[in-house]
Scaffold this motif. Structure first.
Motif, PDB file in Angstrom:
ATOM      1  N   ILE A 129       0.817  -1.209   0.000  1.00 54.12           N
ATOM      2  CA  ILE A 129       0.000   0.000   0.000  1.00 54.12           C
ATOM      3  C   ILE A 129       0.856   1.266   0.000  1.00 54.12           C
ATOM      4  N   PRO A 130       1.925   1.361   0.833  1.00 54.76           N
ATOM      5  CA  PRO A 130       2.776   2.569   0.754  1.00 54.76           C
ATOM      6  C   PRO A 130       3.397   2.755  -0.637  1.00 54.76           C
ATOM      7  N   ASP A 131       3.861   1.657  -1.249  1.00 51.80           N
ATOM      8  CA  ASP A 131       4.442   1.772  -2.589  1.00 51.80           C
ATOM      9  C   ASP A 131       3.392   2.204  -3.609  1.00 51.80           C
ATOM     10  N   PHE A 132       2.162   1.728  -3.444  1.00 46.57           N
ATOM     11  CA  PHE A 132       1.109   2.121  -4.386  1.00 46.57           C
ATOM     12  C   PHE A 132       0.888   3.631  -4.345  1.00 46.57           C
ATOM     13  N   PHE A 133       0.754   4.182  -3.146  1.00 47.62           N
ATOM     14  CA  PHE A 133       0.534   5.630  -3.045  1.00 47.62           C
ATOM     15  C   PHE A 133       1.764   6.407  -3.510  1.00 47.62           C
ATOM     16  N   LYS A 134       2.943   5.860  -3.282  1.00 46.45           N
ATOM     17  CA  LYS A 134       4.164   6.509  -3.762  1.00 46.45           C
ATOM     18  C   LYS A 134       4.196   6.528  -5.283  1.00 46.45           C
ATOM     19  N   ILE A 135       3.779   5.420  -5.909  1.00 44.32           N
ATOM     20  CA  ILE A 135       3.770   5.330  -7.368  1.00 44.32           C
ATOM     21  C   ILE A 135       2.761   6.305  -7.964  1.00 44.32           C
ATOM     22  N   VAL A 136       1.559   6.330  -7.398  1.00 44.54           N
ATOM     23  CA  VAL A 136       0.514   7.217  -7.919  1.00 44.54           C
ATOM     24  C   VAL A 136       0.913   8.679  -7.731  1.00 44.54           C
ATOM     25  N   THR A 137       1.461   9.016  -6.553  1.00 40.29           N
ATOM     26  CA  THR A 137       1.888  10.399  -6.296  1.00 40.29           C
ATOM     27  C   THR A 137       2.994  10.819  -7.257  1.00 40.29           C
ATOM     28  N   ALA A 138       3.964   9.920  -7.485  1.00 42.72           N
ATOM     29  CA  ALA A 138       5.054  10.229  -8.412  1.00 42.72           C
ATOM     30  C   ALA A 138       4.530  10.408  -9.832  1.00 42.72           C
ATOM     31  N   HIS A 139       3.536   9.625 -10.207  1.00 38.34           N
ATOM     32  CA  HIS A 139       2.967   9.741 -11.547  1.00 38.34           C
ATOM     33  C   HIS A 139       2.234  11.064 -11.733  1.00 38.34           C
ATOM     34  N   LEU A 140       1.546  11.504 -10.693  1.00 42.03           N
ATOM     35  CA  LEU A 140       0.763  12.741 -10.781  1.00 42.03           C
ATOM     36  C   LEU A 140       1.640  13.986 -10.681  1.00 42.03           C
ATOM     37  N   THR A 141       2.712  13.898  -9.907  1.00 43.93           N
ATOM     38  CA  THR A 141       3.544  15.073  -9.667  1.00 43.93           C
ATOM     39  C   THR A 141       4.837  15.074 -10.468  1.00 43.93           C
ATOM     40  N   GLY A 142       5.108  13.986 -11.180  1.00 44.64           N
ATOM     41  CA  GLY A 142       6.364  13.902 -11.919  1.00 44.64           C
ATOM     42  C   GLY A 142       7.555  13.580 -11.051  1.00 44.64           C
ATOM     43  N   GLY A 143       7.335  12.958  -9.908  1.00 44.12           N
ATOM     44  CA  GLY A 143       8.422  12.618  -9.002  1.00 44.12           C
ATOM     45  C   GLY A 143       9.162  11.366  -9.426  1.00 44.12           C
ATOM     46  N   GLU A 144      10.004  10.882  -8.526  1.00 37.71           N
ATOM     47  CA  GLU A 144      10.845   9.720  -8.819  1.00 37.71           C
ATOM     48  C   GLU A 144       9.989   8.450  -8.864  1.00 37.71           C
ATOM     49  N   LYS A 145      10.172   7.674  -9.914  1.00 39.26           N
ATOM     50  CA  LYS A 145       9.397   6.453 -10.094  1.00 39.26           C
ATOM     51  C   LYS A 145      10.155   5.243  -9.572  1.00 39.26           C
ATOM     52  N   ILE A 146       9.405   4.201  -9.227  1.00 29.45           N
ATOM     53  CA  ILE A 146      10.008   2.930  -8.813  1.00 29.45           C
ATOM     54  C   ILE A 146      10.200   2.091 -10.065  1.00 29.45           C
ATOM     55  N   PRO A 147      11.419   1.748 -10.425  1.00 28.52           N
ATOM     56  CA  PRO A 147      11.662   1.001 -11.669  1.00 28.52           C
ATOM     57  C   PRO A 147      10.836  -0.287 -11.722  1.00 28.52           C
ATOM     58  N   GLY A 148      10.161  -0.512 -12.820  1.00 29.30           N
ATOM     59  CA  GLY A 148       9.358  -1.722 -12.999  1.00 29.30           C
ATOM     60  C   GLY A 148       7.994  -1.607 -12.373  1.00 29.30           C
ATOM     61  N   ALA A 149       7.955  -1.311 -11.094  1.00 28.13           N
ATOM     62  CA  ALA A 149       6.682  -1.268 -10.373  1.00 28.13           C
ATOM     63  C   ALA A 149       5.782  -0.150 -10.896  1.00 28.13           C
ATOM     64  N   SER A 150       6.355   1.017 -11.170  1.00 31.66           N
ATOM     65  CA  SER A 150       5.546   2.132 -11.660  1.00 31.66           C
ATOM     66  C   SER A 150       4.879   1.789 -12.990  1.00 31.66           C
ATOM     67  N   PHE A 151       5.630   1.155 -13.880  1.00 31.05           N
ATOM     68  CA  PHE A 151       5.050   0.791 -15.177  1.00 31.05           C
ATOM     69  C   PHE A 151       3.947  -0.244 -15.003  1.00 31.05           C
TER      70      PHE A 151
END
Length: 366
Positions: free
Chosen positions: A56-78
């Protein structure tokens, strides 16, 4: 002059407040609320679990990074943003659309068999899509638009045939509904033959592509398709809810509805157009996912104890999400790595349900 007061009026203010909150869960915690909650839980399970799990923390981190242009988690973000989330979103939206379309037809015609799968609308979309794939070599959005046009065209033909002859008396609505179902079944049989003929004329690669579409699949889900579906439902869902009041009165029969001030022909046409639109956009997005429209309404009715459009919409979404999660994550473990289209799972669920429905109907008639 003595004015008698009710117990609620003479109770202390604190007591009335406590009674208000004591009664709140009974009004809020309804079967429809639980169905909606189940959809939310199933959506979360679909996105977070499966062959690739996400915390769950990684999910919110991925979504936040996608919306704000922040650092993505390799593989997981895609995987989350380009595969899991759009697939879950499309599955939820088509489930809502199919569930509402089936409930509208079944309630309006007072027949549990009156769903887009049975009365030919899905076959119209299938025939048009396969024609576009096999004859014109189309793909992607062109196939979806062809399916949309095919569904709307067949619906217009069926509706015109069902109104071709008129019956007198109080059974006029039932007669029109029965004609619509029979016309749809006949046209569906003809279109099924057309699809089979086109499949025999196609090469193996083209036939395989058409077959995947015919089974109903979420493999082509993406954010563009999600946006188109969402925009369509923003128009069609409010239309369905606005028509829910005349729909309940039409259940009493055309003559009774007319006596209560309902413009029967206008209401029926509006319901048909809305239901066809819902079924058409869902089929265009993911193919004719079998039996979702047929299953959602009766299951929701048994849970809620009455016809309910919101419950049918939630049930449709729950069926699609659960079936696709099973097809993508559980079936490969059983079948040695084979990933099934979602329509295979829903079809396997729908066939026995149809037989059970026919058996119980025969028992009631006996």
């Amino acid at each position: 002059m003595t004015i008698l007061k009710s117990p609620a009026e003479i109770a202390p203010e604190g007591s009335r407040t406590r009674n208000h909150w004591r009664g709140l869960p009974a009004r809020v915690l309804t079967p429809t609320f639980f169905l909606g909650s189940a959809v939310v839980v199933m959506f979360a399970v679909y996105v977070l679990l499966g062959s690739y799990t996400v915390t769950i923390p990684d999910f919110f981190k991925i979504v936040t990074a996608h919306l704000t242009g922040g650092e993505k988690i390799p593989g997981a973000s895609f995987i989350v943003m380009e595969h899991k989330l759009p697939r879950a979103a499309v599955g939820t939206l088509i489930g809502v659309a199919f569930g509402l379309a089936g409930a509208l037809f079944q309630t309006m015609l007072r027949n549990p068999l009156a769903s887009p799968d049975i009365i030919g609308i899905s076959y119209g979309a299938s025939a048009a899509a396969v024609t576009a794939i096999v004859i014109f070599g189309a793909g992607g959005a062109v196939v979806s638009w062809a399916a949309l046009g095919g569904a709307l065209g067949v619906a217009a033909i069926i509706y015109a045939i069902s109104r071709g002859s008129r019956s007198g008396g109080g059974n006029r609505g039932n007669a029109a509904g029965n004609r619509l179902i029979l016309a749809g079944v006949g046209i569906a049989a003809a279109l099924h033959a057309v699809v089979n003929f086109l499949m025999t004329r196609a090469d193996i690669r083209t036939a395989a592509e058409a077959l995947v579409w015919l089974n109903g699949s979420l493999n082509s889900a993406n954010w563009e398709r999600t946006g188109i579906l969402a925009a369509s439902l923003l128009v069609l869902v409010p239309a369905a809810m606005a028509l829910s009041s005349p729909l309940r009165i039409l259940e009493l029969g055309d003559d009774t509805a007319a006596g209560l001030g309902i413009k029967v022909n206008a209401a029926r046409l509006g319901l048909v157009l809305t239901a066809v639109g819902l079924a058409a956009v869902a089929t265009a997005a993911a193919g004719p996912v079998a039996f979702v429209a047929f299953l959602a309404g009766p299951i929701a009715r048994r849970l809620v104890r009455k016809a309910s459009l919101p419950a049918s919409a939630f049930t449709g979404a729950l069926i699609v999400l659960a079936a696709d999660f099973l097809a993508a994550n559980i079936a490969p473990l059983v079948l040695g790595g084979t990933v099934l289209p979602v329509g295979v799972i829903t079809g396997a669920l729908g066939a026995p349900f149809l037989l059970w429905l026919l058996v119980t109907a025969n028992r009631k008639d006996a």
